[in-house]
Write a protein that holds these residues in place. Structure first.
Motif, PDB file in Angstrom:
ATOM      1  N   SER A   1       0.830  -1.201   0.000  1.00  0.00           N
ATOM      2  CA  SER A   1       0.000   0.000   0.000  1.00  0.00           C
ATOM      3  C   SER A   1       0.869   1.257   0.000  1.00  0.00           C
ATOM      4  O   SER A   1       2.008   1.246   0.456  1.00  0.00           O
ATOM      5  CB  SER A   1      -0.890  -0.016   1.245  1.00  0.00           C
ATOM      6  OG  SER A   1      -1.561   1.199   1.385  1.00  0.00           O
TER       7      SER A   1
ATOM      8  N   ASN B   1      -8.351  -9.751  -0.935  1.00  0.00           N
ATOM      9  CA  ASN B   1      -8.233  -8.413  -0.378  1.00  0.00           C
ATOM     10  C   ASN B   1      -8.062  -7.443  -1.551  1.00  0.00           C
ATOM     11  O   ASN B   1      -7.635  -7.852  -2.626  1.00  0.00           O
ATOM     12  CB  ASN B   1      -6.989  -8.409   0.533  1.00  0.00           C
ATOM     13  CG  ASN B   1      -6.744  -7.114   1.242  1.00  0.00           C
ATOM     14  OD1 ASN B   1      -6.630  -6.068   0.618  1.00  0.00           O
ATOM     15  ND2 ASN B   1      -6.613  -7.182   2.549  1.00  0.00           N
ATOM     16  N   LYS B   2      -8.356  -6.184  -1.325  1.00  0.00           N
ATOM     17  CA  LYS B   2      -8.215  -5.214  -2.417  1.00  0.00           C
ATOM     18  C   LYS B   2      -6.762  -5.053  -2.865  1.00  0.00           C
ATOM     19  O   LYS B   2      -6.495  -4.600  -3.969  1.00  0.00           O
ATOM     20  CB  LYS B   2      -8.801  -3.867  -2.012  1.00  0.00           C
ATOM     21  CG  LYS B   2      -8.039  -3.172  -0.896  1.00  0.00           C
ATOM     22  CD  LYS B   2      -8.653  -1.844  -0.526  1.00  0.00           C
ATOM     23  CE  LYS B   2      -7.836  -1.221   0.587  1.00  0.00           C
ATOM     24  NZ  LYS B   2      -8.305   0.075   0.973  1.00  0.00           N
ATOM     25  N   LEU B   3      -5.806  -5.452  -2.027  1.00  0.00           N
ATOM     26  CA  LEU B   3      -4.391  -5.352  -2.377  1.00  0.00           C
ATOM     27  C   LEU B   3      -3.811  -6.666  -2.901  1.00  0.00           C
ATOM     28  O   LEU B   3      -2.614  -6.735  -3.192  1.00  0.00           O
ATOM     29  CB  LEU B   3      -3.585  -4.872  -1.157  1.00  0.00           C
ATOM     30  CG  LEU B   3      -3.926  -3.467  -0.649  1.00  0.00           C
ATOM     31  CD1 LEU B   3      -3.146  -3.158   0.629  1.00  0.00           C
ATOM     32  CD2 LEU B   3      -3.654  -2.417  -1.706  1.00  0.00           C
ATOM     33  N   SER B   4      -4.624  -7.700  -3.028  1.00  0.00           N
ATOM     34  CA  SER B   4      -4.144  -8.981  -3.554  1.00  0.00           C
ATOM     35  C   SER B   4      -3.715  -8.826  -5.002  1.00  0.00           C
ATOM     36  O   SER B   4      -4.343  -8.089  -5.766  1.00  0.00           O
ATOM     37  CB  SER B   4      -5.260 -10.025  -3.504  1.00  0.00           C
ATOM     38  OG  SER B   4      -5.602 -10.337  -2.186  1.00  0.00           O
TER      39      SER B   4
END
Length: 164
Positions: A41, A118-121
């Motif tokens: 992130s 997850n949104k960051l996967s």
């Protein structure tokens, strides 16, 4: 012992790769590391908390852990299993990650389909294809089932009574 990296979204079907590996290489012992990759992130708070990512482990279901434990019990002398997260999005960082784990190969199920948790996967195929590590694609659908044989002997007293 061969170290195998297995990208996963922690669904129960992904655990079947263990059986496929054992069947594919019956004489080998394995250290299998299930991984999920996250993009780092841009948030400073997320960067500071990177080492304390216990909430990422909460995503993994109890059934997934139980399934891993079942395989560990079945193949006690041939299997060591772990779970890791990879944080990054560059091939160089991923190469360092697999070098640190001393990975011999990366294994995917034949019908692998990336599902973010997850949104960051991020899809690990982007990294694994360029990492220079051997990649195995295994068919997890056609693994011969282990036979559960039961003892069907009839005690001699029961046999004598049944035939009288």
């Amino acid at each position: 012992m061969k170290t195998v990296l297995v990208p996963t979204d922690f669904n129960l079907e992904s655990v079947q790769i263990i059986e496929a590996l054992i069947h594919d290489q019956p004489q080998e012992t394995f250290k299998i590391v299930f991984i999920h990759a996250f993009k780092i992130s841009d948030s400073m708070n997320d960067m500071l908390m990177l080492t304390r990512r216990s909430r990422d482990y909460e995503i993994i279901s109890d059934e997934f852990y139980q399934s891993l434990n079942n395989y560990k019990n079945i193949y006690q002398n041939r299997l060591n299993v772990g779970i890791e997260y990879f944080y990054g999005s560059t091939v160089a960082t991923f190469k360092n990650f697999i070098e640190n784990l001393e990975v011999d190969c990366i294994a995917y199920p034949k019908d692998y389909n990336f599902k973010p948790i997850n949104k960051l996967s991020i899809d690990p195929k982007y990294l694994t294809e360029r990492a220079g590590c051997k990649v195995l694609v295994l068919d997890t659908a056609n693994i011969p089932a282990q036979e559960n044989l039961i003892d069907t002997r009839i005690e001699e007293k029961q046999l004598h009574t049944a035939s009288a």
